[in-house]
Design an enzyme around this catalytic site. Sequence first.
Site, PDB file in Angstrom:
ATOM      1  N   HIS A  91      90.171 -32.271 -86.496  1.00  0.00           N
ATOM      2  CA  HIS A  91      89.362 -33.480 -86.685  1.00  0.00           C
ATOM      3  C   HIS A  91      88.070 -33.451 -85.882  1.00  0.00           C
ATOM      4  O   HIS A  91      87.085 -34.106 -86.251  1.00  0.00           O
ATOM      5  CB  HIS A  91      90.180 -34.717 -86.305  1.00  0.00           C
ATOM      6  CG  HIS A  91      89.790 -35.952 -87.057  1.00  0.00           C
ATOM      7  ND1 HIS A  91      88.485 -36.239 -87.412  1.00  0.00           N
ATOM      8  CD2 HIS A  91      90.533 -36.989 -87.533  1.00  0.00           C
ATOM      9  CE1 HIS A  91      88.446 -37.395 -88.054  1.00  0.00           C
ATOM     10  NE2 HIS A  91      89.671 -37.862 -88.147  1.00  0.00           N
TER      11      HIS A  91
ATOM     12  N   LYS B 242      93.989 -60.098-104.555  1.00  0.00           N
ATOM     13  CA  LYS B 242      92.681 -60.637-104.147  1.00  0.00           C
ATOM     14  C   LYS B 242      92.525 -62.086-104.601  1.00  0.00           C
ATOM     15  O   LYS B 242      91.992 -62.918-103.852  1.00  0.00           O
ATOM     16  CB  LYS B 242      91.557 -59.768-104.710  1.00  0.00           C
ATOM     17  CG  LYS B 242      91.464 -58.398-104.076  1.00  0.00           C
ATOM     18  CD  LYS B 242      90.202 -57.657-104.482  1.00  0.00           C
ATOM     19  CE  LYS B 242      90.173 -57.345-105.964  1.00  0.00           C
ATOM     20  NZ  LYS B 242      88.967 -56.577-106.341  1.00  0.00           N
TER      21      LYS B 242
ATOM     22  N   ASP C 200      89.843 -30.395-108.804  1.00  0.00           N
ATOM     23  CA  ASP C 200      90.429 -29.571-109.874  1.00  0.00           C
ATOM     24  C   ASP C 200      89.896 -28.146-109.761  1.00  0.00           C
ATOM     25  O   ASP C 200      88.711 -27.897-109.965  1.00  0.00           O
ATOM     26  CB  ASP C 200      90.073 -30.182-111.232  1.00  0.00           C
ATOM     27  CG  ASP C 200      90.666 -29.418-112.405  1.00  0.00           C
ATOM     28  OD1 ASP C 200      91.281 -28.351-112.190  1.00  0.00           O
ATOM     29  OD2 ASP C 200      90.502 -29.891-113.545  1.00  0.00           O
TER      30      ASP C 200
END
Length: 453
Positions: free
Chosen positions: A169, A255, A393
């Site tokens: 990270h 919501k 992909d």
Amino acid sequence: MTTSPPSELRILETYRIGPPPGSAPESSLPFTFFDIAWLYSGPVQRVFFYRFPHSASHFMESVFPTLKSALALTLRDFYPLAGKVRLAPGSQSQYELHYAEGDCVPFVVAEHDGDFDDLSGCHPREYTRVRSLAPQIPEPTDDGQRPVMALQVTLFPDKGLTLAVAVHHSACDGSSSTRFLSSWACRASGFEKEAPAPPYFDRSSVPDPNEAYSKFFSGHAADARNVESMRVQFVPPDAVIGTVTLTADDLGKLKATISSEAKNASFRCSNIVATYAYAWVSLVKARAPSAETTVHLAFPGNCRGRLQPAQPALPAEYFGNCIGGNFAEAKAGDLAGEDGVVVAARIAGEAIEQFKAEPLRDADKWPEKYRAIAMQRPLAVSGSPGFKVYNVDFGWGRPVKVDMPSIVWIGTISVADSRDESGGVEIGLVAPKAEMDQFVAHFSYGLKLLRKF
């Protein structure tokens, strides 16, 4: 921490892939305060499951050569990922991401005897089995330099394969790492023109609010001793990893309910606020702490484009870490009540609005704030639906599943776009089996009530 692979997984070969010779300059990217905050955080791992009804020999002969050459070309642009984290020469505190000619990324090819359909499901699965599909970043070199990335392809002959990445990270955040993956996938599949724009490396405009870098660095002595032991402590032997989904319709109803019941008429609930609120409430109910217990939420915010007005905006292509910390808290009893999701949404929404207005507010205190709540098992968030991981992909079709084994800190959730429909959100969790069962039960029961309306 190094672990042995399970007996059902066999490593076939390990390669080392770097940019084409002479194609990338030797360079050093100085750490900003965003980067140094993650120095001892460990790698972020993603495992992409793909259908691939072919033999291992077919993959190695017909697919792997293209995959390797596309990787080398992608590392020509993202060359820091082939490099190492090190102390800058002559410094005792300034870290940098350094790339030199010849630096490479380890790329493991393995074969697996397990059930691909089971491992690629959303139901709770044994954590260690999914974790074995993610690569391990090599140990630091003798002079203390730390490699930052590793890759692994695991073949399930005639069924499928996984392609997994581990990125430390401190090298970059999820925005940068998923841009790398998308670029690699576009090259491998022959759609290079659709690849994201090249990374942007200039760090001269990144500020250092209240000398945050030096404060973060000085706090790392304790981190170096404690982080690894805390990770072990937070992974029980019966840990499972599972995924639940909020559909676009679920989010719309959530919501609408939150907005209609909120006392603040100007409050408008977003998809991400609804997601955080619903997951937070479900986890609090699953753990069932006493009503007076303070429970915590910690989630990231992208600072690209928000370093205003004193600093010029960083572009979306900025490579490195550029995420801020958002923190919220509530009483467990308030979240477990009938209007718990409304309460959670209001608190999370307020934190987001404050972040938007002043993203670097108290930035020098972010690690300190997280350390203060870490042992209390906050709901922490990793990932983003905006990364569009299901669009990665390589020419084998869209992934059937994407997992993040690095959400090993119990209570951390991963969030991603839904594979099955536009506007939905997937939520991943690692937890003890009993806690996972309770989380899924509360999550599902709430949606059952919501879907009646």
